[in-house]
Motif scaffolding. Structure first.
Motif, short mmCIF file in Angstrom:
data_model
loop_
_atom_site.label_atom_id
_atom_site.label_comp_id
_atom_site.label_asym_id
_atom_site.label_seq_id
_atom_site.Cartn_x
_atom_site.Cartn_y
_atom_site.Cartn_z
N PHE A 1 0.84 -1.20 0.00
CA PHE A 1 0.00 0.00 0.00
C PHE A 1 0.87 1.25 0.00
CE2 PHE A 1 -2.92 -3.18 1.57
CZ PHE A 1 -4.11 -2.85 0.91
N THR A 2 0.37 2.30 -0.59
CA THR A 2 1.09 3.57 -0.68
C THR A 2 0.79 4.38 0.57
OG1 THR A 2 0.85 3.55 -3.08
CG2 THR A 2 1.43 5.64 -2.04
N ASN A 3 1.86 4.92 1.17
CA ASN A 3 1.71 5.75 2.37
C ASN A 3 1.88 7.21 1.95
OD1 ASN A 3 1.44 5.55 5.41
ND2 ASN A 3 3.19 6.95 5.23
N HIS A 4 0.77 7.99 2.07
CA HIS A 4 0.79 9.40 1.69
C HIS A 4 1.01 10.23 2.95
CE1 HIS A 4 -0.90 8.51 -2.33
NE2 HIS A 4 -1.62 7.57 -1.69
N GLU A 5 1.99 11.19 2.85
CA GLU A 5 2.27 12.08 3.99
C GLU A 5 1.96 13.51 3.56
OE1 GLU A 5 5.97 13.35 6.88
OE2 GLU A 5 5.93 11.35 5.96
N LEU A 6 1.09 14.16 4.31
CA LEU A 6 0.62 15.49 3.95
C LEU A 6 0.76 16.42 5.14
CD1 LEU A 6 -2.71 14.27 2.30
CD2 LEU A 6 -0.62 14.92 1.07
N GLU A 7 1.03 17.71 4.84
CA GLU A 7 1.04 18.72 5.89
C GLU A 7 -0.31 19.42 5.91
OE1 GLU A 7 4.25 21.38 5.27
OE2 GLU A 7 5.82 19.86 5.69
N PHE A 8 -0.73 19.81 7.11
CA PHE A 8 -2.04 20.46 7.21
C PHE A 8 -1.90 21.68 8.08
CE2 PHE A 8 -1.84 17.47 10.74
CZ PHE A 8 -2.27 18.22 11.82
N GLU A 9 -2.83 22.58 7.93
CA GLU A 9 -2.88 23.78 8.74
C GLU A 9 -4.13 23.72 9.61
OE1 GLU A 9 -2.94 27.00 6.00
OE2 GLU A 9 -0.89 26.64 5.25
N LYS A 10 -4.10 24.55 10.60
CA LYS A 10 -5.25 24.57 11.49
C LYS A 10 -6.48 25.09 10.72
CE LYS A 10 -6.86 26.17 15.97
NZ LYS A 10 -6.58 26.96 17.18
N GLY A 11 -7.59 24.40 10.86
CA GLY A 11 -8.83 24.77 10.17
C GLY A 11 -9.10 23.91 8.96
N ASP A 12 -8.06 23.17 8.50
CA ASP A 12 -8.30 22.24 7.40
C ASP A 12 -9.23 21.12 7.88
OD1 ASP A 12 -6.66 23.79 5.91
OD2 ASP A 12 -4.93 22.43 5.98
N GLN A 13 -10.01 20.57 6.92
CA GLN A 13 -10.95 19.51 7.27
C GLN A 13 -10.71 18.31 6.36
OE1 GLN A 13 -15.09 20.69 8.22
NE2 GLN A 13 -14.51 22.75 7.56
N ILE A 14 -10.80 17.13 7.00
CA ILE A 14 -10.64 15.88 6.24
C ILE A 14 -11.91 15.06 6.41
CG2 ILE A 14 -8.12 15.86 6.41
CD1 ILE A 14 -8.38 13.87 8.69
N TYR A 15 -12.20 14.26 5.32
CA TYR A 15 -13.43 13.44 5.32
C TYR A 15 -13.08 12.04 4.86
CZ TYR A 15 -15.74 18.00 5.51
OH TYR A 15 -16.14 19.27 5.88
N LEU A 16 -13.49 11.07 5.67
CA LEU A 16 -13.36 9.67 5.35
C LEU A 16 -14.78 9.08 5.22
CD1 LEU A 16 -10.92 10.51 7.43
CD2 LEU A 16 -10.34 8.09 7.26
N PHE A 17 -14.98 8.19 4.26
CA PHE A 17 -16.36 7.72 4.02
C PHE A 17 -16.33 6.41 3.25
CE2 PHE A 17 -14.82 10.68 0.85
CZ PHE A 17 -15.01 10.01 -0.35
N THR A 18 -17.44 5.71 3.30
CA THR A 18 -17.65 4.51 2.49
C THR A 18 -18.51 4.89 1.27
OG1 THR A 18 -19.63 3.88 3.73
CG2 THR A 18 -17.51 3.03 4.53
N ASP A 19 -18.80 3.92 0.45
CA ASP A 19 -19.55 4.21 -0.79
C ASP A 19 -21.07 4.18 -0.59
OD1 ASP A 19 -19.89 1.54 -0.32
OD2 ASP A 19 -19.26 0.87 -2.32
N GLY A 20 -21.55 4.02 0.63
CA GLY A 20 -23.00 3.90 0.87
C GLY A 20 -23.78 5.13 0.47
N LEU A 21 -23.26 6.33 0.80
CA LEU A 21 -24.01 7.55 0.49
C LEU A 21 -23.95 7.90 -1.00
CD1 LEU A 21 -24.19 10.67 2.73
CD2 LEU A 21 -24.07 10.93 0.26
N PRO A 22 -22.76 7.92 -1.65
CA PRO A 22 -22.74 8.27 -3.09
C PRO A 22 -23.51 7.27 -3.97
CG PRO A 22 -20.56 8.47 -2.13
CD PRO A 22 -21.39 7.78 -1.11
N ASP A 23 -23.59 6.00 -3.54
CA ASP A 23 -24.26 4.98 -4.37
C ASP A 23 -25.75 4.85 -4.06
OD1 ASP A 23 -21.88 4.46 -5.61
OD2 ASP A 23 -21.44 2.63 -4.47
N GLN A 24 -26.29 5.65 -3.17
CA GLN A 24 -27.71 5.52 -2.80
C GLN A 24 -28.61 6.03 -3.94
OE1 GLN A 24 -29.35 4.17 -0.13
NE2 GLN A 24 -31.18 4.63 -1.34
N PHE A 25 -29.64 5.21 -4.29
CA PHE A 25 -30.62 5.60 -5.31
C PHE A 25 -31.69 6.50 -4.69
CE2 PHE A 25 -28.93 1.66 -7.10
CZ PHE A 25 -28.68 2.04 -8.41
N GLY A 26 -32.14 7.48 -5.52
CA GLY A 26 -33.19 8.37 -5.04
C GLY A 26 -33.37 9.53 -5.99
N GLY A 27 -33.92 10.60 -5.46
CA GLY A 27 -34.17 11.77 -6.29
C GLY A 27 -35.39 11.57 -7.17
#
Length: 594
Positions: A514-540
């Motif tokens: 696996f590739t290990n990504h190293e990133l610098e961040f500043e205060k106030g930055d936001q990160i989001y982790l998620f599964t595919d359940g919400l983008p793949d949901q049918f509706g509308g």
């Protein structure tokens, strides 16, 4: 759609046969009733014909009585009665013709009746004419009487004789005036009988001439009373002989007409008698046919009724067997239902317990809040237990916090079981093997998952997709490694995506580090982790997937708010989009403000 059992098909077939049998009986009875009504109608027509013929006989008799009454009283009322009866008989003849339409024999009889009645009334009219002619002879009698009176009184004064003659003439005029009311009838009678008009007019001229000659004779007698007595007696005898001869001819003609009238009346009565006999014969024949039809109908109805009764008995017996068997089915079904409910309760209890176990492996929210104060976790399992899970480990000695969002193969109970294996492998990789770099943790976790799932020798290919982050609080750096799950970083309202490795944590054809990504961040930055359940949901409105680009826009729009408000907005957007559609997968979204 439920399929019908063979027994239900039999019952339905029997019911259809019963209904058809009842319909056949009803049609048979209906046809029989129609025939009876038709027969009754025909009989009523025949009865009406006989009634009309009898009434016609009465009308003819009334017309004869009118002629006789007129001959005795000379009252014009009887002439009117004669005309009315004549018209009534003509009307009845026409009605008989209408009723006999279609029956050639009856029409022939009606034609014969019409000819006979016409001849009958012609004879009655002749009799009336004779009566009128007889009145002319009576005038001659009056003249002879006057002559005799003149002869007996020829010594009296001529003026006295003239006065008496004027008186007698006055009486004669009075009789003539009384007959003026009859002229209208005889005029109509003469108009109908043009073939006798000349003869009647000739008789009227003779009567007028005779009256003139009589008057002249009287005057001659009065004026020539000195003539010879012998010549006068000869003239009187000649007139009397002529009168007697006329009276004999009238009587003979009257007798002949009466005989013809009797013969015609006998023929009319013969035809009526013949029609009555035919009616009686037809009635007897119709009664025989009705009896035969009634017998046939009775046997048919009895046969159909017996057949229906047998089918109903068989249907009742079949229904009894069906009810009995159905009760047994219901009893067995109820027992199976109770057993199923019991097993369902046991399964639900097991799932509830599995939920407790899964909840136990998930990080405590207080611990998450302590380690990541500005963060939220949106966790929405499709079922009671889920294949998605979130994971977090705090390393105080390293001043690091490890957290991840994982999506195991499947959902529900299978996914939950795999999530327990994967969560345990992550914990072992960090705590047992002392790994802190996200890429190395995923590699060791993959080995542990494969080792665990291959122990039974069943070659299970389950695993998980995951996004794993490590935050180093000491230097402000962020490390990330992903298996099919990306990482979104929001810097100053600009969304960046860190791509994962396209392989799962588990068996794969081309496994690689696996590739290990190293990133610098500043205060106030936001990160989001998620599964595919919400983008793949049918509706509308069109029932399509939510997709990743709208998901990014949703995250950007909600990022200006606190993490708790972001969680609420993301959840509301998901539910509004889903609407009445079923949730197709577990949903897990984790957001952290650094």
């Amino acid at each position: 759609m439920l399929k019908r059992t063979p027994f239900e098909k039999k019952v339905i077939g029997l019911l259809i046969i019963v209904v058809l049998s009842v319909a056949c009986i009803a049609m048979l009875v209906n046809v029989n009733l129609r025939n009876i009504i038709t027969d009754i109608t025909e009989e009523a027509k025949q009865d009406e014909s006989l009634i009309l013929m009898k009434e016609m006989v009465y009308d003819i008799a009334d017309a004869e009585n009118g002629v006789k009454s007129y001959s005795l009283t000379k009252n014009p009322i009887y002439l009117n009665q004669f005309e009315l009866k004549t018209a009534s008989v003509e009307t009845k003849i026409q009605r008989l013709r209408d009723l006999s339409e279609g029956d050639e024999t009856r029409l022939a009889n009606v034609d014969s009746l019409e000819k006979l009645t016409k001849n009958k009334f012609l004879i009655l009219e002749d009799l009336l004419i004779l009566q009128d002619q007889y009145r002319v002879d009576k005038v001659l009698d009056q003249v002879l009487k006057n002559i005799n009176e003149v002869t007996a009184t020829n010594n009296e004064d001529v003026n006295s004789s003239n006065s008496e003659q004027a008186k007698d003439n006055s009486n004669t005029d009075q009789e003539i005036e009384e007959s003026e009311g009859e002229k209208g009838f005889f005029q109509r009678l003469f108009n109908r009988r043009k073939n006798k008009e000349d003869e009647n007019s000739g008789k009227q001229e003779n009567e007028t001439e005779l009256e003139g000659n009589t008057n002249n004779t009287t005057e001659d007698i009065l004026t020539t009373k000195d003539k010879d007595e012998i010549n006068f007696n000869k003239e009187v005898n000649r007139i009397r002989d002529s009168e007697l001869e006329n009276e004999k001819e009238i009587k003979a003609e009257e007798l002949r007409l009466i005989q013809q009238d009797k013969a015609i009346m006998d023929q009319i009565m013969g035809i009526i008698s013949q029609m009555e006999k035919e009616h009686s014969a037809n009635l007897e024949k119709q009664l025989e046919l009705s009896k035969e039809e009634s017998e046939v109908t009775k046997y048919l109805v009895a046969g159909f009724s017996l057949l229906v009764i047998i089918m109903l008995i068989f249907a009742a017996y079949t229904l009894y067997k069906y009810v009995k068997r159905n009760n047994a089915y219901k009893k067995a079904l109820k027992q199976a239902k109770n057993e199923t409910e019991q097993r369902n309760r046991e399964v639900m209890d097991s799932i509830q317990y599995a939920q407790r176990i899964q909840s136990a492996i998930l990080p405590d929210m207080k611990k998450v809040t302590d380690c990541l104060p500005e963060s939220f976790i949106l966790y929405k399992p499709k079922d009671i237990v889920a294949g998605d899970f979130y994971w977090m480990v705090e390393l105080p000695d390293k001043n690091k916090t490890l957290f991840a969002v994982a999506d195991c193969t499947g959902h529900g109970v299978p996914g939950a079981m795999v999530s327990v294996v994967c969560s345990n492998a992550l914990n072992r990789s960090v705590r047992e093997f002392g790994l802190y770099e996200p890429a190395r943790i995923l590699e060791k976790t993959r080995d542990l998952v494969i080792e665990t799932l291959d122990e039974g020798g069943l070659n299970v290919n389950d695993g998980m997709d995951i996004a794993l982050c490590a935050i180093d609080h000491s230097n402000g750096k962020l490390q990330y490694a992903g298996a099919n799950n990306s990482l979104y970083i929001l810097k100053k309202e600009k969304m960046m995506e860190v791509k994962p490795d396209k392989q799962p944590v588990g068996k794969h054809i081309w496994s690689k580090p696996f590739t290990n990504h190293e990133l610098e961040f500043e205060k106030g930055d936001q990160i989001y982790l998620f599964t595919d359940g919400l983008p793949d949901q049918f509706g509308g409105p069109k029932g399509k997937k939510f997709k990743y680009e709208p998901f990014k826009e949703l995250l950007i729009q909600s990022s200006v708010n606190s993490t708790e408000v972001q969680k609420q907005q993301i959840n509301s957007a998901f539910e509004n989009w889903r609407g009445s559609f079923e949730q197709i997968d577990d949903v897990c979204v984790v957001g952290v403000r650094l």
